[in-house]
Design an enzyme around this catalytic site. Structure first.
Site, PDB file in Angstrom:
ATOM      1  N   GLY A   1       0.818  -1.205   0.000  1.00 55.87           N
ATOM      2  CA  GLY A   1       0.000   0.000   0.000  1.00 55.87           C
ATOM      3  C   GLY A   1       0.851   1.254   0.000  1.00 55.87           C
ATOM      4  N   TYR A   2       1.825   1.269   0.901  1.00 54.94           N
ATOM      5  CA  TYR A   2       2.749   2.402   0.979  1.00 54.94           C
ATOM      6  C   TYR A   2       3.515   2.547  -0.329  1.00 54.94           C
ATOM      7  CZ  TYR A   2       6.586   5.291   2.826  1.00 54.94           C
ATOM      8  OH  TYR A   2       7.514   6.284   3.048  1.00 54.94           O
ATOM      9  N   ALA A   3       4.041   1.423  -0.833  1.00 53.80           N
ATOM     10  CA  ALA A   3       4.835   1.462  -2.062  1.00 53.80           C
ATOM     11  C   ALA A   3       4.008   1.937  -3.246  1.00 53.80           C
ATOM     12  CB  ALA A   3       5.414   0.076  -2.348  1.00 53.80           C
TER      13      ALA A   3
END
Length: 279
Positions: free
Chosen positions: A155-157
């Site tokens: 998600g962050y990436a």
């Protein structure tokens, strides 16, 4: 006179960690600084630190995923401090750890929403103000997973890769009108975000590499990103608008390499040269 005198800088996520250091450095360079985040006590503390060093700043509690709130914040900033010259999108969230079938989908999406939608909202609010004056610089912070796989931080990436592409698209739209956008990767900085990764059970299970990096001495001082962003705000790296700069970069060496980076179309999200030739 310092090099950012008579400018107004907005720093999101400015209540602690990297954001606080960025806000302090902008003020040290002479900018009037608007410090945005949700937690009032933290941004007020940042403002107090700036004022204690003789700078000028205001704290505005803002939910970055609420477009109306962001627009209102930017209107207030312009009224209180003046026209916005510099926007630094530092806010961020990384709480969804693990393979996607183990992640809470709402937590996974919340990371994407805060990181990407929050950055979009800020850029959308600031860019017209800058375009009206034919000047301005926008800095969007990216990070792990921007240009490579990050399996247990998808998600962050995904959000950070999207912010990189958003930065490129924004810059290509506005640079001819005097408004430039940049992406900055501060590197692995010990912060509240990384402390949660180190201490939570999910973090220990899925992101053990973070602890190993710290154990191996990889711990970038937030001042490195803050000094780099001050250089960007002052125009030193305008040649690299639309591209990625890193906290670990030697800034003098980077300045010397700018033309070569542009000639090679480096520091950007691209297919390989071989793949490009096939398109």
């Amino acid at each position: 006179m310092t090099r950012l005198s008579n400018t107004v800088a907005v720093v999101t996520g400015g209540g602690r960690g990297i954001g606080r250091e960025i806000a302090l450095q902008q003020a040290r360079e002479g900018a009037k600084v608007a410090v945005l985040a949700r937690t009032v006590t933290e941004i007020e503390e940042t403002v107090s630190l700036i004022e204690g060093e003789g700078g000028q700043a205001v704290a505005i509690s803002t939910d970055m995923i609420d477009l109306a709130a962001v627009e209102n914040a930017f209107t207030r900033i312009a009224a209180q401090l003046g026209a916005i010259d510099i926007l630094i999108n530092n806010h961020g969230s990384f709480q969804g750890f693990g393979p996607i079938w183990d992640c809470d989908p709402l937590v996974w999406w919340r990371d994407v929403e805060i990181n990407l939608r929050g950055t979009f909202n800020a850029c959308r609010s600031a860019a017209p103000m800058m375009l009206a004056r034919s000047r301005g610089r926008i800095v969007n912070l990216v990070g792990g997973g921007t240009g490579n796989s990050f399996p247990h931080g998808s998600g962050y990436a995904s959000s950070k890769a999207a912010i990189m592409r958003l930065t490129e698209c924004l810059n290509d739209t506005t640079v001819i009108h005097g408004v430039r956008a940049f992406a900055v990767d501060p590197g692995l900085v010990r912060s509240a975000m990384t402390e949660m990764q180190l201490s939570s059970e999910a973090g220990k299970t899925y992101l053990p590499g973070i602890q190993k990096l710290f154990d191996d001495g990889v711990d970038i001082e937030p001042s490195r990103a803050a000094l780099l962003i001050a250089d960007i705000a002052a125009g030193r790296f305008d040649t690299l608008a639309g591209r990625l700069l890193r906290g670990i970069d030697d800034r003098d060496a980077l300045a010397e390499d700018m033309d070569a980076i542009v000639a090679a179309d480096g520091r950007a999200l691209r297919f390989s040269a071989v793949e490009q030739a096939k398109l």
